[in-house]
Design an enzyme around this catalytic site. Sequence first.
Site, PDB file in Angstrom:
ATOM      1  N   VAL A 198       0.827  -1.208   0.000  1.00  0.00           N
ATOM      2  CA  VAL A 198       0.000   0.000   0.000  1.00  0.00           C
ATOM      3  C   VAL A 198       0.861   1.258   0.000  1.00  0.00           C
ATOM      4  O   VAL A 198       0.705   2.139  -0.848  1.00  0.00           O
ATOM      5  CB  VAL A 198      -0.953   0.003   1.213  1.00  0.00           C
ATOM      6  CG1 VAL A 198      -1.718   1.323   1.290  1.00  0.00           C
ATOM      7  CG2 VAL A 198      -1.923  -1.162   1.125  1.00  0.00           C
TER       8      VAL A 198
ATOM      9  N   THR B 122      -1.719  -3.551   9.122  1.00  0.00           N
ATOM     10  CA  THR B 122      -2.669  -3.747  10.222  1.00  0.00           C
ATOM     11  C   THR B 122      -2.983  -5.244  10.301  1.00  0.00           C
ATOM     12  O   THR B 122      -4.101  -5.661  10.018  1.00  0.00           O
ATOM     13  CB  THR B 122      -3.961  -2.941  10.019  1.00  0.00           C
ATOM     14  OG1 THR B 122      -4.530  -3.266   8.727  1.00  0.00           O
ATOM     15  CG2 THR B 122      -3.683  -1.452  10.079  1.00  0.00           C
TER      16      THR B 122
ATOM     17  N   LYS C  13     -14.550   0.356   2.551  1.00  0.00           N
ATOM     18  CA  LYS C  13     -13.429  -0.558   2.326  1.00  0.00           C
ATOM     19  C   LYS C  13     -13.784  -1.980   2.761  1.00  0.00           C
ATOM     20  O   LYS C  13     -13.614  -2.945   1.999  1.00  0.00           O
ATOM     21  CB  LYS C  13     -12.193  -0.058   3.081  1.00  0.00           C
ATOM     22  CG  LYS C  13     -11.031  -1.043   3.157  1.00  0.00           C
ATOM     23  CD  LYS C  13     -10.474  -1.365   1.788  1.00  0.00           C
ATOM     24  CE  LYS C  13      -9.257  -2.282   1.923  1.00  0.00           C
ATOM     25  NZ  LYS C  13      -8.703  -2.642   0.619  1.00  0.00           N
TER      26      LYS C  13
ATOM     27  N   ASN D 136     -14.475  -5.261   0.142  1.00  0.00           N
ATOM     28  CA  ASN D 136     -13.642  -6.466   0.170  1.00  0.00           C
ATOM     29  C   ASN D 136     -14.426  -7.689   0.624  1.00  0.00           C
ATOM     30  O   ASN D 136     -14.276  -8.784   0.070  1.00  0.00           O
ATOM     31  CB  ASN D 136     -12.437  -6.253   1.085  1.00  0.00           C
ATOM     32  CG  ASN D 136     -11.267  -5.628   0.346  1.00  0.00           C
ATOM     33  OD1 ASN D 136     -11.395  -5.210  -0.800  1.00  0.00           O
ATOM     34  ND2 ASN D 136     -10.125  -5.549   1.003  1.00  0.00           N
TER      35      ASN D 136
ATOM     36  N   LYS E 190     -14.818 -17.140 -10.416  1.00  0.00           N
ATOM     37  CA  LYS E 190     -13.966 -18.249 -10.849  1.00  0.00           C
ATOM     38  C   LYS E 190     -13.760 -19.194  -9.675  1.00  0.00           C
ATOM     39  O   LYS E 190     -13.194 -18.825  -8.651  1.00  0.00           O
ATOM     40  CB  LYS E 190     -12.627 -17.732 -11.362  1.00  0.00           C
ATOM     41  CG  LYS E 190     -11.744 -18.836 -11.913  1.00  0.00           C
ATOM     42  CD  LYS E 190     -10.743 -18.324 -12.893  1.00  0.00           C
ATOM     43  CE  LYS E 190      -9.824 -19.434 -13.408  1.00  0.00           C
ATOM     44  NZ  LYS E 190     -10.545 -20.434 -14.209  1.00  0.00           N
TER      45      LYS E 190
ATOM     46  N   CYS F 240      -5.599  -9.114   2.102  1.00  0.00           N
ATOM     47  CA  CYS F 240      -6.824  -8.336   2.297  1.00  0.00           C
ATOM     48  C   CYS F 240      -8.035  -9.177   2.684  1.00  0.00           C
ATOM     49  O   CYS F 240      -8.557  -9.037   3.790  1.00  0.00           O
ATOM     50  CB  CYS F 240      -7.129  -7.537   1.022  1.00  0.00           C
ATOM     51  SG  CYS F 240      -5.930  -6.248   0.659  1.00  0.00           S
TER      52      CYS F 240
END
Length: 439
Positions: A11, A84, A202, A206, A249, A258
């Site tokens: 990041v 984190t 966020k 995700n 997929k 993540c």
Amino acid sequence: MKIAVAGTGYVGLVTGVCLASKGHQVTCVDVDEKKVEKMKRGETPIYEPGLQELMAQSVKNLSFTTDYKEAYRDADVIFIGVGTPEKYDGSANLAYVYEVAKQIAQNAEKHCVVVLKSTVPIGTNDKIESYIHDKQINDVKIYVASNPEFLSQGTAVHDTLHASRIVIGVTEEYPAKVLQKVYEDFDAPKLVVERRSAEMIKYASNDFLALKISYINEIANLCEVVGADIEEVTEGMGFDGRIGNRFLKAGIGYGGSCFPKDTKALNWLANFNDNEIRTIRAAIEVNENQKFKLIKKAKKYYHDFLFLNVAILGCTFKPGTDDLREAPSLVNVPLLLEDGAHVRIWDPVGTANFKKRFPDKIQYCDSIEQAIEGADICLILTEWESVKNFEVEKFQKLMKCPIVLDGRNCYSLSAFENTKITYDSIGRKTINPNLYKEN
């Protein structure tokens, strides 16, 4: 603008380099002196396509240092991009974020905007703002904004320069204007929202993608039972604009830095607040079980793996990266070793990192051919292009017992129909299922 970026992982470094490429003066800060020296030589400490080239192109606007005091002293904007990692209970470890916040508070000598790029639980920006104001030494105004990242490893540079959206979470007008100025040369929609909404965007994004992957993996598992073909199913689903065809997929589960961490963190946060997100909890459970799918399939062909030569193609969690975090290889290989297998691994970029975790008992191979030669069974864990383009006839020619278990559906079924190879993939029929079963 004069920008400092704390942290040079995926990041932080990608953010810093991309901002420098747009003309900002960027200083990247890291505590690791060897890492900093490497970057000063123009070398990237992470494997990310296009990053080193962009670093070279932006060298006039980039600097790297361990001297955070100097970096934060007169920066206009300070991005926090440190890790984190998850704690044992699934919650996010914010120690690195708070450490940087303390450094900023004690060294900022001008008005600035602190931007949390790291993925943090909802409400963290509020806490960081209070923490900085409590700790700050100089009489300057320090604003705090949320600006979550939406990059994927392997395409991180493109995802940053050509973002689907740029989310700016603020409680005041000034930091919003500053960040819009920072991103004015980025051709992407810019959404200004409340800080807590930005933090939730966020996680919600995700975790929705993780849900989609786990859902389609469960459908794939059912397809194997009822005789449907998951690729035909997902093709039919994908024509529906409400569903789309991305993240459908089937395979052996998601990994990386993540999805696993963010699903666990949101699940923990909900439980901590006496709430429950059952869909997220289910996605976590499905994904953990899916990682063992090939081991379960292998038991159809061998009662155990004692003295078997097992070829592993791919050890990273996805192609285009050397990252092993939450990769299926990390749970499958130990099981094979415990059961007495002789394991051979091929991966184009991930073997160095894997060797750090497993320095012995494994044969690391320079080619796919070397890995599969004389093998009793082959497990495909990562869909590298080299694997997808591999001549399938070589499995029959080189393997002692050509049983190929494909956890990423790299090949068409038709490629194996006129061979003496057992090809067993995810959510599809098995080709030549009875050729090599143990009695």
